[in-house]
Design an enzyme around this catalytic site. Structure first.
Site, short mmCIF file in Angstrom:
data_model
loop_
_atom_site.label_atom_id
_atom_site.label_comp_id
_atom_site.label_asym_id
_atom_site.label_seq_id
_atom_site.Cartn_x
_atom_site.Cartn_y
_atom_site.Cartn_z
N GLU A 311 0.84 -1.19 0.00
CA GLU A 311 0.00 0.00 0.00
C GLU A 311 0.88 1.24 0.00
O GLU A 311 1.69 1.42 0.92
CB GLU A 311 -0.90 -0.03 1.23
CG GLU A 311 -2.05 0.94 1.19
CD GLU A 311 -3.10 0.60 2.26
OE1 GLU A 311 -4.14 0.02 1.90
OE2 GLU A 311 -2.85 0.91 3.43
N CYS A 312 0.76 2.06 -1.03
CA CYS A 312 1.52 3.30 -1.17
C CYS A 312 3.02 3.01 -1.09
O CYS A 312 3.60 2.50 -2.04
CB CYS A 312 1.08 4.34 -0.14
SG CYS A 312 1.55 6.04 -0.60
N GLY A 313 3.69 3.30 0.02
CA GLY A 313 5.11 3.01 0.12
C GLY A 313 5.42 1.55 -0.08
O GLY A 313 6.41 1.18 -0.72
#
Length: 424
Positions: A311-313
């Site tokens: 998720e994201c990073g």
């Protein structure tokens, strides 16, 4: 005692006041805290100040039943708002701190940065108190006050407005920030000293007895909505690079019978034996060289037979490469055909309605996007179709390749919609 702390605008001192109050009240009795909106960083400060967990309460992404269930519990509750009191998502400002206060029937305490005003503070406070007749603004806390004479002028202008106190200007109350918000709590070696100082100031300058009298009618606790875990055994990356995981999701998974294990990619921990690997967001771009050199972690991630979600990073770490702000490329896990860069910064910010036809989070979701990374290449099958808060269609988000999936969106809650066409 229960109330929501808000302000006319960001930067007024909400977080500092909240932290000071949490630490001050926790010296007397246990106190609970919550943060309005999609925020990962402030809740860690709340937890340090109060000694207990902090939940997110999101009036845009969560149903009223979910909000009431998360806010329910024994003991006092202090909620920190986000941005200005009436600032929410477009087009109509849904999800503002005012919305949350009305749903939970919370009185509002308005923190006003009075450093550059005198008589005008009266007009400002009166405007906020009268703007929405369905909202109870109980009074104000004056912040950044220059002197006793300055405080006298401010109080004279406020007339019938309840003033819970005035905090003097104090450079020691500054909280450092970076591109996604405050520097993380775990990165501040002086945090305990800061919290004690903030608590001492609010104890000296605010009327804690009057604040303790603020409360809201208690709603009978109903059945708490729960999200089923994506697997029975879940391994979760958790350190300074992977710190952005919502407590309510992890609590739901645990309550659903899942076994949660935590590991640190920055410490080069191997991926634990599990059915599902979750790489949350955070700041991998600040540690990209270290992550790239941690071959035990990366090799175990490549070799595991578990499903993996980033998720994201965490999504960026699943890709082929990540270019840091200095333009240096770092090889990542290579499990998705994805190249991202921080050398070409672009803000991506806003709520999202998401739909996945497959993968570990198939179905409809509410979520949030907040990052400065740019995508250089994303080849393969998209994971989500997406719209923004206004219902406008966005390009597909994320990638899925067999057992590996991820996207830049932070999932907040399930959203019951009949078909993808109605996701707006």
């Amino acid at each position: 005692m229960s109330f929501l702390i808000s302000a006319p605008a960001s930067g007024s001192g909400k977080t500092t006041v909240t932290l000071g109050l949490l630490r001050a009240f926790s010296r007397i009795n246990p106190v609970r805290s919550a943060k309005s909106g999609p925020d990962y960083i402030d809740p860690a400060f709340h937890a340090a100040a109060s000694g207990g967990p902090c939940v997110n309460l999101d009036a845009w992404a969560m149903t009223p039943d979910r909000l009431h269930a998360l806010a329910a519990g024994a003991g006092p509750l202090i909620v920190e708002g986000a941005m200005g009191l009436f600032d929410g998502a477009p087009p109509a400002g849904k999800g503002s701190s005012a919305d949350l206060a009305k749903i939970l029937h919370l009185p509002v305490v308005l923190v006003i940065d009075a450093g550059r005003m005198a008589g005008s503070v009266g007009a400002l406070a009166q405007g906020f108190m009268r703007y929405d007749p369905d909202l109870q603004v109980a009074g104000v806390i004056l912040n950044n006050v220059g002197s006793p004479r300055h405080e006298d002028m401010l109080r004279a202008a406020l007339q019938d407005v309840t003033v819970f106190g005035a905090l003097p200007r104090d450079a020691a109350l500054h909280l450092g920030s970076r591109h996604l918000g405050l520097v993380q709590a775990q990165e501040r070696p002086d945090l305990e000293a800061f919290l004690h100082h903030a608590a001492d100031l609010v104890t000296q300058h605010l009327d804690l007895t009057a604040l303790q009298k603020l409360d809201t009618p208690r709603r009978p606790a109903g059945a708490s909505p729960r999200l089923p875990p994506p697997a029975q055994r879940i391994a979760i990356a958790s350190d300074a690079a992977f710190a952005f995981a919502y407590p309510h999701l992890l609590n739901d998974w645990h309550a659903g019978g899942a076994e949660l294990q935590f590991f640190s990619p920055l410490a080069d921990d191997p991926v634990p034996d599990a059915d599902f690997i979750y790489l949350p967001g955070g700041y991998p771009e600040l540690h990209a060289g270290r992550i790239a050199a941690n071959t035990r972690f990366l090799d175990s991630l490549r070799q595991t037979r578990a499903s993996i979600y980033g998720e994201c990073g965490g999504y960026m770490v699943l890709g082929d490469g990540l270019v840091d702000a200095d333009g240096t490329r770092h090889a990542m896990a290579g499990l998705l055909r994805l190249e991202t860069t921080f050398a070409q910064r672009k803000l991506h910010l806003g709520y999202r309605h998401l739909y996945a036809a497959q993968g570990p989070f198939a179905g409809h979701w509410t979520g949030h996007e907040f990052h400065y990374a740019s995508t250089l290449r994303a080849d393969g099958t998209p994971l989500f179709t997406a719209t923004d808060a206004t219902g406008a269609a966005l390009p597909p988000m994320g990638l899925i390749a067999g057992r590996v999936a991820g996207s830049f969106a932070h999932l907040i809650d399930a959203f019951a919609i009949v078909s993808p066409d109605t996701a707006a």
